[in-house]
Write an enzyme that holds these catalytic residues in place. Structure first.
Site, mmCIF file in Angstrom:
data_model
loop_
_atom_site.group_PDB
_atom_site.id
_atom_site.type_symbol
_atom_site.label_atom_id
_atom_site.label_comp_id
_atom_site.label_asym_id
_atom_site.label_seq_id
_atom_site.Cartn_x
_atom_site.Cartn_y
_atom_site.Cartn_z
ATOM 1 N N LYS A 114 0.796 -1.221 -0.028
ATOM 2 C CA LYS A 114 -0.102 0.196 -0.029
ATOM 3 C C LYS A 114 0.795 1.148 -0.114
ATOM 4 O O LYS A 114 0.418 2.210 -0.576
ATOM 5 C CB LYS A 114 -0.960 0.136 1.208
ATOM 6 C CG LYS A 114 -1.962 -1.117 1.350
ATOM 7 C CD LYS A 114 -3.016 -1.122 0.489
ATOM 8 C CE LYS A 114 -3.991 -2.141 0.595
ATOM 9 N NZ LYS A 114 -3.588 -3.464 0.377
HETATM 10 C C1 PLP Z 1 -3.860 -4.721 -0.216
HETATM 11 C C2 PLP Z 1 -3.147 -5.856 -0.449
HETATM 12 C C3 PLP Z 1 -3.421 -7.021 -1.246
HETATM 13 C C4 PLP Z 1 -4.376 -6.830 -2.386
HETATM 14 O O1 PLP Z 1 -4.186 -6.107 -3.359
HETATM 15 P P1 PLP Z 1 -5.414 -5.405 -4.051
HETATM 16 O O2 PLP Z 1 -4.746 -4.273 -4.921
HETATM 17 O O3 PLP Z 1 -6.397 -5.048 -3.284
HETATM 18 O O4 PLP Z 1 -5.934 -6.554 -4.818
HETATM 19 C C5 PLP Z 1 -2.401 -7.716 -1.371
HETATM 20 N N1 PLP Z 1 -1.471 -8.176 -0.431
HETATM 21 C C6 PLP Z 1 -1.117 -7.081 0.868
HETATM 22 C C7 PLP Z 1 -0.087 -7.499 1.674
HETATM 23 C C8 PLP Z 1 -2.075 -5.949 0.610
HETATM 24 O O5 PLP Z 1 -2.067 -5.210 1.912
#
Ligand code: PLP
Length: 498
Positions: A114
């Site tokens: 993120k």
């Molecule tokens: C948010 C997240 C995901 C999923 O990503 P998306 O873009 O929502 O598909 C996968 N792994 C981690 C560690 C995340 O924080």
């Protein structure tokens, strides 16, 4: 004069805005998502891209999407975001293990992917506000079940012209997640525990967004609300960058020949990360298969194998909680596209999702999904993948990344495609999910405390404990506000002194 790229709503053909307006608005009026009306080509020779830093690559990719930002504005955003907050100059390094290339997207301040978007969004948002003559200070309101809140706090901390207020369920996040949030520094950050669950926090925040009287009071005091939600195009565009960067580095390092296709495997929740890979492919990066990996909440696997999206099922709590999702919001952007960019058709399907919890796409639409492969990894398989990779190579991956690695194994078995070089998006540091990771490696770790496990992981993986974890070991609690759900607006006003 360069051509301006226009953004349209996925639910209303009439609604068209510039990139900066789409970032400011987040969501279109009709609940639709903003999409670029065309995907720009990345007409830069691979020889050149291969020599570029992460920041230079980011500029080449993002300037083609955010066409109403000036060079100076965009470079300011990029250089403010991708700096020493990341613990490596490469920003997103590639690590080869057991024949696959792990693209480590967890070197930012909260050690999860993120950060890749939330470290730049505050700058894109404040720049967009300036361009559109927004006079007010931006107040970001977020409800979090744990991870997004911390990444947003870290991103907005001390960014001039912004404040950020995060609400979390007081008894609904892990001790480490709570500690990460309540120790957050920055004069413009506010963290509040609520007596309620995540849904109540989320509903409380949504209510404030649509409270006209509150908006008026805010405006009079020189403030307006905005959101750092994952469907903001300002989070999607920065995610395209690392797929371009990874491909260019594989080429520059001689791993792949000119124009050689690679597969990409993405552990998927809200479908944002894999959609960014799809956009990179559409820009011209030779990506063969987009491999969509789910955990036991396998709505997307079922969708890719049947053409029906159906969220009517039990919600599973797994060891990869950031993928525990039954409505993948960003999938709507793909649906819109395979419906021939037809807002009416897409809106009808989304209405069905709201009313019945499911929809079915046509065979013509399904035929356009042939570049995607979907599968899922069970809880037991996830643990086994972590253990087996560690034993074979010494490399330790987190639970989300392990879901992707597990699906990649199934893909190879299913298709026989074992030769195409493959990039696996590694979305979190194993230090963020230490207990699940160590438990997968050996049950003997069960009795250790969280921080003992951190030190043990550092020892067996031969990786230094990340700064993000060191920081919270002894950090002071700086936020101790707790409130009832119906007190949320008053708490916001207290913080803003209005
Ligand atoms: C948010 C997240 C995901 C999923 O990503 P998306 O873009 O929502 O598909 C996968 N792994 C981690 C560690 C995340 O924080």
């Amino acid at each position: 004069m360069k051509m301006e790229l226009v953004y349209a709503s996925t639910r209303d053909a009439q609604e068209r805005v510039t990139a900066s307006q789409a970032i400011l608005r987040g969501l279109a009026n009709d609940g639709g998502l903003f999409v670029p009306t065309q995907i720009p080509a990345l007409d830069v020779p691979m020889e050149e891209l291969g020599k570029m830093s992460y920041q230079e690559t980011a500029y080449e990719v993002m300037k083609r999407f955010l066409t109403d930002f000036t060079e100076e504005e965009l470079k300011h955003c990029i250089n403010s975001a991708y700096d020493s907050k990341f613990d490596t100059e490469e920003i997103a390094p590639l690590v080869e293990a057991d024949g696959a290339y792990y693209l480590e997207l967890f070197h930012g301040s909260t050690i999860a992917f993120k950060d890749m978007a939330l470290s730049i969004l505050p700058y894109l948002l404040t720049t967009a506000a300036k361009k559109n003559h927004v006079k007010n200070e931006i107040v970001i309101l977020t409800a979090t079940s744990g991870d997004t809140g911390k990444a947003a706090l870290a991103g907005f901390s001390d960014v001039p012209g912004t404040k950020i207020i995060v609400f979390y369920p007081k008894n609904g996040v892990s001790p480490i997640q709570e500690k990460q949030m309540v120790t957050q520094k920055g004069d413009n950050t506010f963290v509040v525990g609520i007596h309620g669950n995540f849904d109540q926090a989320q509903t409380g925040v949504k209510k404030m967004f649509s409270d006209a009287a509150l908006a008026k009071e805010m405006d009079a005091a020189g403030y307006q609300f905005s959101s750092a939600n994952s469907i903001n195009i300002g989070r999607l565009v920065p995610q395209i960058v690392y797929y371009v960067y990874a491909y260019a580095k594989l080429y520059a390092n001689g791993v792949i020949a000119k124009d050689e296709p690679v597969n990409v495997v993405v552990p998927t929740g809200n479908f944002g990360n894999i959609l960014a890979a799809f956009y990179a492919k559409n820009m011209g990066i030779p990506i063969a298969k987009l491999i969509c990996a789910s955990n036991e909440n396998k709505v997307l696997y079922d969708f890719f194998s049947t053409g029906t999206y159906d969220k009517n099922r039990e919600f599973m709590l797994t060891s990869s909680p950031s993928m525990d999702i039954l409505i993948s919001s960003n999938l709507e952007r793909l649906i819109y596209r395979i419906a021939g960019n037809d807002a009416e058709k897409n809106a009808a399907l989304m209405r069905e999702l709201t009313t019945t919890g499911k929809y079915e796409i046509t065979p013509e639409m399904r035929a356009q999904l042939k570049d995607f492969y979907g599968n899922y990894t069970s809880e037991a398989e996830t643990a086994e993948v972590i253990r087996a990779l560690y034993e074979k190579t010494g490399y330790v991956i987190d639970t989300h990344t392990a879901v992707a690695a597990g699906v990649y194994g199934k893909y190879k078995k299913d298709t026989g495609d074992v030769d195409t070089k493959t990039v696996i998006a590694s979305t979190a540091s194993p230090f963020k999910f230490t207990r699940s990771v160590m438990d997968a490696i050996d049950h003997k770790y069960d009795s250790m405390s969280d921080f003992e496990l951190v030190d043990e992981l550092s020892r067996i993986a031969n990786v230094a404990v990340p700064q993000a974890i060191e920081e919270i070991r002894n950090a002071k609690v700086l936020h101790d506000t707790v409130c009832e759900v119906d007190e949320m607006p008053q708490v916001v006003k207290n913080f803003l002194k209005i």
